[in-house]
Design a protein around this motif. Structure first.
Motif, short mmCIF file in Angstrom:
data_model
loop_
_atom_site.label_atom_id
_atom_site.label_comp_id
_atom_site.label_asym_id
_atom_site.label_seq_id
_atom_site.Cartn_x
_atom_site.Cartn_y
_atom_site.Cartn_z
N TYR A 104 -5.39 8.46 6.54
CA TYR A 104 -6.37 9.55 6.62
C TYR A 104 -7.64 9.10 5.91
N SER A 105 -8.75 9.69 6.28
CA SER A 105 -10.04 9.31 5.69
C SER A 105 -10.59 10.43 4.83
N VAL A 106 -11.28 10.03 3.76
CA VAL A 106 -12.04 10.95 2.92
C VAL A 106 -13.49 10.49 3.06
N PRO A 107 -14.34 11.31 3.71
CA PRO A 107 -15.73 10.89 3.93
C PRO A 107 -16.42 10.45 2.64
N GLY A 108 -17.05 9.29 2.72
CA GLY A 108 -17.78 8.74 1.59
C GLY A 108 -16.91 8.07 0.55
N VAL A 109 -15.58 8.11 0.75
CA VAL A 109 -14.66 7.52 -0.23
C VAL A 109 -13.88 6.36 0.36
N GLY A 110 -13.23 6.59 1.52
CA GLY A 110 -12.45 5.53 2.15
C GLY A 110 -11.33 6.06 3.00
N THR A 111 -10.48 5.15 3.42
CA THR A 111 -9.30 5.46 4.22
C THR A 111 -8.08 5.18 3.38
N PHE A 112 -7.14 6.11 3.40
CA PHE A 112 -5.98 6.05 2.52
C PHE A 112 -4.69 6.13 3.30
N TYR A 163 0.87 -1.18 0.00
CA TYR A 163 0.00 0.00 0.00
C TYR A 163 0.90 1.22 0.00
N ARG A 164 0.85 2.00 -1.07
CA ARG A 164 1.68 3.21 -1.20
C ARG A 164 0.89 4.43 -0.72
N PRO A 165 1.57 5.56 -0.50
CA PRO A 165 0.86 6.77 -0.10
C PRO A 165 -0.31 7.09 -1.05
N ASP A 166 -1.39 7.49 -0.47
CA ASP A 166 -2.64 7.85 -1.16
C ASP A 166 -3.36 6.66 -1.79
N THR A 167 -2.93 5.43 -1.45
CA THR A 167 -3.64 4.23 -1.87
C THR A 167 -4.72 3.91 -0.85
N ARG A 168 -5.89 3.51 -1.34
CA ARG A 168 -6.99 3.18 -0.43
C ARG A 168 -6.66 1.90 0.33
N LEU A 169 -6.86 1.96 1.63
CA LEU A 169 -6.72 0.77 2.47
C LEU A 169 -8.01 -0.05 2.39
N PRO A 170 -7.96 -1.31 2.81
CA PRO A 170 -9.19 -2.10 2.81
C PRO A 170 -10.28 -1.44 3.65
N SER A 171 -11.50 -1.53 3.17
CA SER A 171 -12.65 -1.01 3.92
C SER A 171 -12.91 -1.91 5.13
N GLN A 172 -13.78 -1.43 6.01
CA GLN A 172 -14.18 -2.26 7.15
C GLN A 172 -14.71 -3.60 6.65
N HIS A 173 -15.58 -3.56 5.66
CA HIS A 173 -16.19 -4.78 5.13
C HIS A 173 -15.11 -5.73 4.58
#
Length: 79
Positions: A64-72, A27-37
């Motif tokens: 960091y999180s972007v509301p409605g998009v995910g955690t990065f 996972y590189r910078p600004d890559t989305r991490l896995p969602s809770q699901h």
């Protein structure tokens, strides 16, 4: 699948796995991490546990999180 250690909470262990993946470049910078699901499915954990993982990573400045998009993945502090 992860082999759970008895001496540490699952959310700490999952956070360690994700931090190791960040460190090795999975996972590189600004890559989305896995969602809770996605974490619930991959690690066979409860949704509340997955939320604790994301909260821990954000609190440590690793994500960091972007509301409605995910955690990065956050950029390293030295950049």
């Amino acid at each position: 699948m992860i082999e759970w250690r008895e001496n540490a909470p699952k959310w700490v262990q999952v956070a360690e796995v994700l931090k190791a993946r960040i460190a090795d470049g999975t996972y590189r910078p600004d890559t989305r991490l896995p969602s809770q699901h996605e974490m619930v499915r991959e690690f066979d954990i409860a949704p509340n546990t997955a939320q604790k993982v994301l909260t821990k990573l954000r609190g440590e400045g690793v994500a960091y999180s972007v509301p409605g998009v995910g955690t990065f993945v956050a950029a390293p502090a030295d950049q």
